[in-house]
Write a protein that holds these residues in place. Structure first.
Motif, short mmCIF file in Angstrom:
data_model
loop_
_atom_site.label_atom_id
_atom_site.label_comp_id
_atom_site.label_asym_id
_atom_site.label_seq_id
_atom_site.Cartn_x
_atom_site.Cartn_y
_atom_site.Cartn_z
N PHE A 86 0.84 -1.21 0.00
CA PHE A 86 0.00 0.00 0.00
C PHE A 86 0.87 1.25 0.00
O PHE A 86 0.60 2.21 -0.73
CB PHE A 86 -0.94 0.03 1.21
N GLU A 87 1.91 1.26 0.82
CA GLU A 87 2.80 2.42 0.87
C GLU A 87 3.53 2.60 -0.46
O GLU A 87 3.72 3.72 -0.93
CB GLU A 87 3.80 2.30 2.02
N TRP A 93 4.27 5.37 -5.89
CA TRP A 93 4.18 5.34 -7.35
C TRP A 93 3.14 6.34 -7.84
O TRP A 93 3.33 6.99 -8.88
CB TRP A 93 3.88 3.94 -7.87
N ARG A 94 2.03 6.47 -7.12
CA ARG A 94 1.01 7.45 -7.49
C ARG A 94 1.60 8.86 -7.42
O ARG A 94 1.38 9.69 -8.31
CB ARG A 94 -0.21 7.32 -6.57
N LEU A 95 2.38 9.15 -6.38
CA LEU A 95 3.02 10.45 -6.23
C LEU A 95 4.00 10.71 -7.38
O LEU A 95 4.01 11.80 -7.95
CB LEU A 95 3.73 10.54 -4.87
N ILE A 96 4.81 9.72 -7.70
CA ILE A 96 5.76 9.86 -8.82
C ILE A 96 5.02 10.13 -10.12
O ILE A 96 5.41 10.99 -10.91
CB ILE A 96 6.66 8.62 -8.93
N ASN A 97 3.93 9.41 -10.33
CA ASN A 97 3.13 9.59 -11.54
C ASN A 97 2.60 11.02 -11.63
O ASN A 97 2.65 11.64 -12.70
CB ASN A 97 1.98 8.57 -11.54
N LEU A 98 2.13 11.54 -10.52
CA LEU A 98 1.62 12.92 -10.51
C LEU A 98 2.73 13.95 -10.65
O LEU A 98 2.59 14.93 -11.39
CB LEU A 98 0.83 13.18 -9.23
N LEU A 99 3.84 13.73 -9.92
CA LEU A 99 4.93 14.70 -9.95
C LEU A 99 5.61 14.80 -11.32
O LEU A 99 6.20 15.84 -11.64
CB LEU A 99 5.98 14.36 -8.89
N MET A 100 5.54 13.76 -12.10
CA MET A 100 6.14 13.81 -13.43
C MET A 100 5.10 14.03 -14.52
O MET A 100 5.37 14.72 -15.50
CB MET A 100 6.92 12.52 -13.70
N GLY A 101 3.92 13.45 -14.36
CA GLY A 101 2.90 13.53 -15.40
C GLY A 101 2.29 14.91 -15.54
O GLY A 101 2.11 15.41 -16.66
N VAL A 102 1.96 15.53 -14.42
CA VAL A 102 1.33 16.86 -14.48
C VAL A 102 2.29 17.89 -15.10
O VAL A 102 1.90 18.62 -16.02
CB VAL A 102 0.81 17.29 -13.09
N PRO A 103 3.55 17.98 -14.64
CA PRO A 103 4.45 18.94 -15.30
C PRO A 103 4.69 18.62 -16.79
O PRO A 103 4.78 19.54 -17.60
CB PRO A 103 5.76 18.81 -14.52
N ASN A 109 7.23 3.63 -15.76
CA ASN A 109 5.92 2.98 -15.80
C ASN A 109 5.23 3.03 -14.43
O ASN A 109 4.77 2.01 -13.90
CB ASN A 109 6.05 1.55 -16.31
N ALA A 110 5.19 4.21 -13.85
CA ALA A 110 4.66 4.39 -12.50
C ALA A 110 3.19 3.98 -12.38
O ALA A 110 2.79 3.41 -11.36
CB ALA A 110 4.83 5.83 -12.06
N SER A 111 2.39 4.23 -13.40
CA SER A 111 0.97 3.89 -13.29
C SER A 111 0.77 2.37 -13.22
O SER A 111 -0.05 1.88 -12.45
CB SER A 111 0.15 4.50 -14.43
N ARG A 112 1.54 1.62 -13.99
CA ARG A 112 1.43 0.16 -13.92
C ARG A 112 1.94 -0.36 -12.58
O ARG A 112 1.34 -1.22 -11.96
CB ARG A 112 2.22 -0.52 -15.04
N ARG A 113 3.04 0.21 -12.12
CA ARG A 113 3.59 -0.21 -10.84
C ARG A 113 2.64 0.12 -9.69
O ARG A 113 2.51 -0.64 -8.74
CB ARG A 113 4.96 0.43 -10.62
N MET A 114 1.98 1.26 -9.77
CA MET A 114 1.02 1.64 -8.75
C MET A 114 -0.14 0.64 -8.73
O MET A 114 -0.54 0.17 -7.66
CB MET A 114 0.48 3.05 -9.03
N THR A 115 -0.65 0.30 -9.90
CA THR A 115 -1.76 -0.66 -10.00
C THR A 115 -1.34 -2.03 -9.48
O THR A 115 -2.09 -2.69 -8.75
CB THR A 115 -2.25 -0.76 -11.46
N GLN A 116 -0.14 -2.46 -9.84
CA GLN A 116 0.37 -3.76 -9.38
C GLN A 116 0.55 -3.78 -7.87
O GLN A 116 0.20 -4.75 -7.21
CB GLN A 116 1.69 -4.09 -10.08
N ALA A 117 1.10 -2.71 -7.31
CA ALA A 117 1.29 -2.66 -5.86
C ALA A 117 -0.05 -2.67 -5.13
O ALA A 117 -0.20 -3.35 -4.11
CB ALA A 117 2.10 -1.41 -5.48
N GLN A 118 -1.03 -1.97 -5.65
CA GLN A 118 -2.37 -1.94 -5.05
C GLN A 118 -3.00 -3.34 -5.09
O GLN A 118 -3.56 -3.80 -4.10
CB GLN A 118 -3.25 -0.94 -5.79
N ALA A 119 -2.88 -4.01 -6.24
CA ALA A 119 -3.44 -5.36 -6.36
C ALA A 119 -2.73 -6.34 -5.42
O ALA A 119 -3.37 -7.18 -4.78
CB ALA A 119 -3.33 -5.84 -7.81
#
Length: 189
Positions: free
Chosen positions: A50-51, A56-66, A105-115
């Motif tokens: 979960f952590e 990974w969600r934070l990394i995705n946001l910090l890189m994706g939004v900019p 590939n932060a979004s895939r890693r985030m989904t995998q970690a959540q699952a």
């Protein structure tokens, strides 16, 4: 998380997470001890996953939004007229962020970690119910078979889950030791 769990040792300020009932027959004690290890491993693994998903969600946001913002600004400035090299510089920065985000590939890693976290939670619940509800009433052979199934599930999860990083481990340790994995019902037992 299994790789990190094996390195975890109970520190003096940490609470024991043992669920072994005191009224078990002696013939079931070793089975209970092993199921308790599986429960604790699943608890740590779930929280670590979960952590890691949060990171990974934070990394995705910090890189994706900019990256998206810079791409839009670059396009707008390029259409706005003669601004020299700035649209190109912004486009290159956006491309670098996008390339890094794609590679990581932060979004895939985030989904995998959540699952993985949810699967470990299921294992944690199954081990807890085996220990606190079922074990005392099972024959040794039936209890051994149930433990074998818990072990197989844990082994499969360990094979398919990416190990969380050190930061996720530290955050999960803080959460668990701070009572974040304790239920009100546990205090009444």
């Amino acid at each position: 998380m299994s790789q990190l769990l094996h390195a975890h040792a109970l520190l003096p300020d940490e609470v024991s997470l043992s669920l072994i009932p005191s009224d078990l027959p002696e013939s079931h004690r070793s089975l209970a001890a092993e199921a308790d290890r599986i429960h604790e491993s699943a608890l740590w693994s779930a929280q670590g996953q979960f952590e890691q998903a949060k990171l990974w969600r934070l990394i995705n946001l910090l890189m994706g939004v900019p990256a998206a913002s810079l791409a839009a600004i670059s396009g707008g400035t390029a259409l706005g007229g003669d601004l020299g090299m700035w649209p190109g510089v912004l486009a290159l920065i956006s491309a670098a962020l996008t390339a890094t985000l794609t590679t990581v590939n932060a979004s895939r890693r985030m989904t995998q970690a959540q699952a993985s976290a949810n699967a470990y939670l299921q294992l944690q619940t199954a081990a807890r119910q085996f220990l606190t509800i079922d074990l005392a009433d099972l024959s040794r052979d039936d209890a051994r078979e149930a433990l074998r199934n818990l072990t197989n599930t844990r082994d499969e999860l360990n094979k398919t889950s990416d190990p969380p990083g050190r930061l996720a481990y530290r955050k999960s340790s803080k959460n668990i030791n701070g009572g974040g994995q304790t239920y009100t019902a546990d205090g009444e037992a």
